[in-house]
Design a protein around this motif. Structure first.
Motif, PDB file in Angstrom:
ATOM      1  N   ALA A  80       0.961  -1.279   0.052  1.00 48.83           N
ATOM      2  CA  ALA A  80       0.033   0.053  -0.047  1.00 48.83           C
ATOM      3  C   ALA A  80       0.930   1.309   0.128  1.00 48.83           C
ATOM      4  CB  ALA A  80      -0.979   0.074   1.052  1.00 48.83           C
ATOM      5  N   CYS A  81       1.851   1.317   0.791  1.00 43.07           N
ATOM      6  CA  CYS A  81       2.979   2.308   0.713  1.00 43.07           C
ATOM      7  C   CYS A  81       3.368   2.563  -0.463  1.00 43.07           C
ATOM      8  CB  CYS A  81       3.999   2.101   1.819  1.00 43.07           C
ATOM      9  SG  CYS A  81       3.281   2.306   3.786  1.00 43.07           S
ATOM     10  N   ASP A  89      12.082   5.013  -0.841  1.00 43.90           N
ATOM     11  CA  ASP A  89      12.842   6.063  -1.409  1.00 43.90           C
ATOM     12  C   ASP A  89      12.272   7.117  -0.732  1.00 43.90           C
ATOM     13  OD1 ASP A  89      14.387   4.553  -2.963  1.00 43.90           O
ATOM     14  OD2 ASP A  89      13.193   4.722  -4.589  1.00 43.90           O
ATOM     15  N   ASP A  90      11.169   7.334  -0.263  1.00 47.53           N
ATOM     16  CA  ASP A  90      10.538   8.540   0.371  1.00 47.53           C
ATOM     17  C   ASP A  90       9.162   7.973   1.383  1.00 47.53           C
ATOM     18  OD1 ASP A  90       9.692  10.942   0.780  1.00 47.53           O
ATOM     19  OD2 ASP A  90       8.332  11.280  -0.980  1.00 47.53           O
ATOM     20  N   PRO A  94       4.283  12.420   1.336  1.00 45.61           N
ATOM     21  CA  PRO A  94       2.715  12.686   1.413  1.00 45.61           C
ATOM     22  C   PRO A  94       1.989  11.423   1.376  1.00 45.61           C
ATOM     23  CG  PRO A  94       3.827  14.204  -0.035  1.00 45.61           C
ATOM     24  CD  PRO A  94       4.891  13.259   0.286  1.00 45.61           C
ATOM     25  N   GLY A  95       2.484  10.627   0.551  1.00 50.40           N
ATOM     26  CA  GLY A  95       1.702   9.386   0.365  1.00 50.40           C
ATOM     27  C   GLY A  95       1.442   8.498   1.737  1.00 50.40           C
ATOM     28  N   ASP A 105       5.191   6.834  10.866  1.00 52.39           N
ATOM     29  CA  ASP A 105       5.991   5.877  10.405  1.00 52.39           C
ATOM     30  C   ASP A 105       5.642   4.604  10.007  1.00 52.39           C
ATOM     31  OD1 ASP A 105       8.374   7.296  11.723  1.00 52.39           O
ATOM     32  OD2 ASP A 105       7.684   6.450  13.610  1.00 52.39           O
ATOM     33  N   ILE A 106       4.420   4.559   9.480  1.00 59.56           N
ATOM     34  CA  ILE A 106       3.848   3.537   8.870  1.00 59.56           C
ATOM     35  C   ILE A 106       4.419   2.758   7.747  1.00 59.56           C
ATOM     36  CG2 ILE A 106       2.057   4.521   7.605  1.00 59.56           C
ATOM     37  CD1 ILE A 106       0.025   2.108   8.519  1.00 59.56           C
ATOM     38  N   CYS A 107       5.032   3.788   6.876  1.00 57.18           N
ATOM     39  CA  CYS A 107       5.638   3.383   5.638  1.00 57.18           C
ATOM     40  C   CYS A 107       7.214   3.347   5.728  1.00 57.18           C
ATOM     41  CB  CYS A 107       5.336   4.405   4.255  1.00 57.18           C
ATOM     42  SG  CYS A 107       3.705   4.360   4.153  1.00 57.18           S
TER      43      CYS A 107
END
Length: 250
Positions: A80-81, A89-90, A94-95, A105-107
């Motif tokens: 999903a991330c 990489d990011d 914003p995503g 920190d979820i991603c």
């Protein structure tokens, strides 16, 4: 159905073979990236309070884990991330807020690795967990071990697998076709994006008894993309789509 312990022993052999064959997401691999960092092997040192585990190393750990068992709950989050543009990489871009506006920190790859290795029962024996298991021990001085402890709100892979299988063997619902072929073939795990499918099934029929773990997840963090903005209350949709993860894989 194969006993869980026998399955993990077989998985460890496959994972080790893949590692020796050089199956890494980067050219260096997490072991070589971390080899120069004494805080990975000896995290009790006082100078480790300023140590930062490389994001590239965490991403490589995650790649090995999800390459071996892509249907794990944390791998659904990672997918999903990636779809939202908040991949390795990011991870704080914003995503990430599209996946959860409550958890910045979820991603982060390390968060997802910690979810697999520290919170998903039985998964911590996989080779992708070697570095975190060595580094994040009792008394570790490495900050990330305390800052990114994993996603405790999402249900474990075994739970989601069991609930999806129970729902789909009880009735025919949109989404089941992604997972049921695996169980019909005698496999232990649904070879699909289990958390995404589970969330969509429960969004369609939130009153099902098998959806208690989805309700708990969405009550803890109503902003999760897997909750469809319902906070776990459910809804209906004729689209047959999936959560903000961009669709389930079968």
């Amino acid at each position: 159905m194969l006993p869980l312990q026998m399955f993990f022993l077989a998985l460890l052999a496959v994972s080790a073979a893949g590692q020796s064959a050089g199956m890494h997401s980067t050219g260096t691999g997490s072991k070589s990236l971390a080899a120069l960092d004494s805080c990975v092997s000896n995290p009790l040192q006082t100078n480790c309070t300023s140590y930062e585990y490389p994001v590239a190393a965490a991403a490589d750990d995650l790649s090995k884990l999800c390459g071996a068992m892509h249907f794990m709950s944390a791998c659904s989050v990672a997918k999903a991330c990636n779809a939202s543009g908040a991949g390795p990489d990011d991870p704080t871009g914003p995503g990430a807020a599209k996946i959860s506006s409550r958890n910045p920190d979820i991603c982060q790859p390390f968060t997802q690795v910690a979810t697999v290795c520290k919170l998903d029962p039985g998964m911590g024996r996989m080779s992708g967990c070697n570095n975190i298991n060595t580094m994040c021990v009792a008394g570790s001085q490495v900050p990330v071990c305390k800052q990114q402890t994993g996603l405790a709100d999402i249900p474990t892979t075994e739970t989601v697998n069991s609930q999806v299988r129970s729902i789909c063997e009880e009735m025919t619902m949109d989404g089941c076709e992604k997972c049921t072929p695996s169980w019909q073939a005698g496999r232990t795990w649904g070879d699909c994006d289990l958390l995404d499918v589970y969330s969509y099934l429960c969004y369609q029929m939130p009153e099902m008894g098998q959806c208690s773990d989805w309700h708990n997840m969405c009550t803890a963090d109503p902003t999760l993309s897997f909750c469809y903005g319902t906070g776990g209350s459910g809804g209906s949709s004729g689209s047959g789509g999936s959560s903000g993860s961009g669709g389930s894989s079968g």
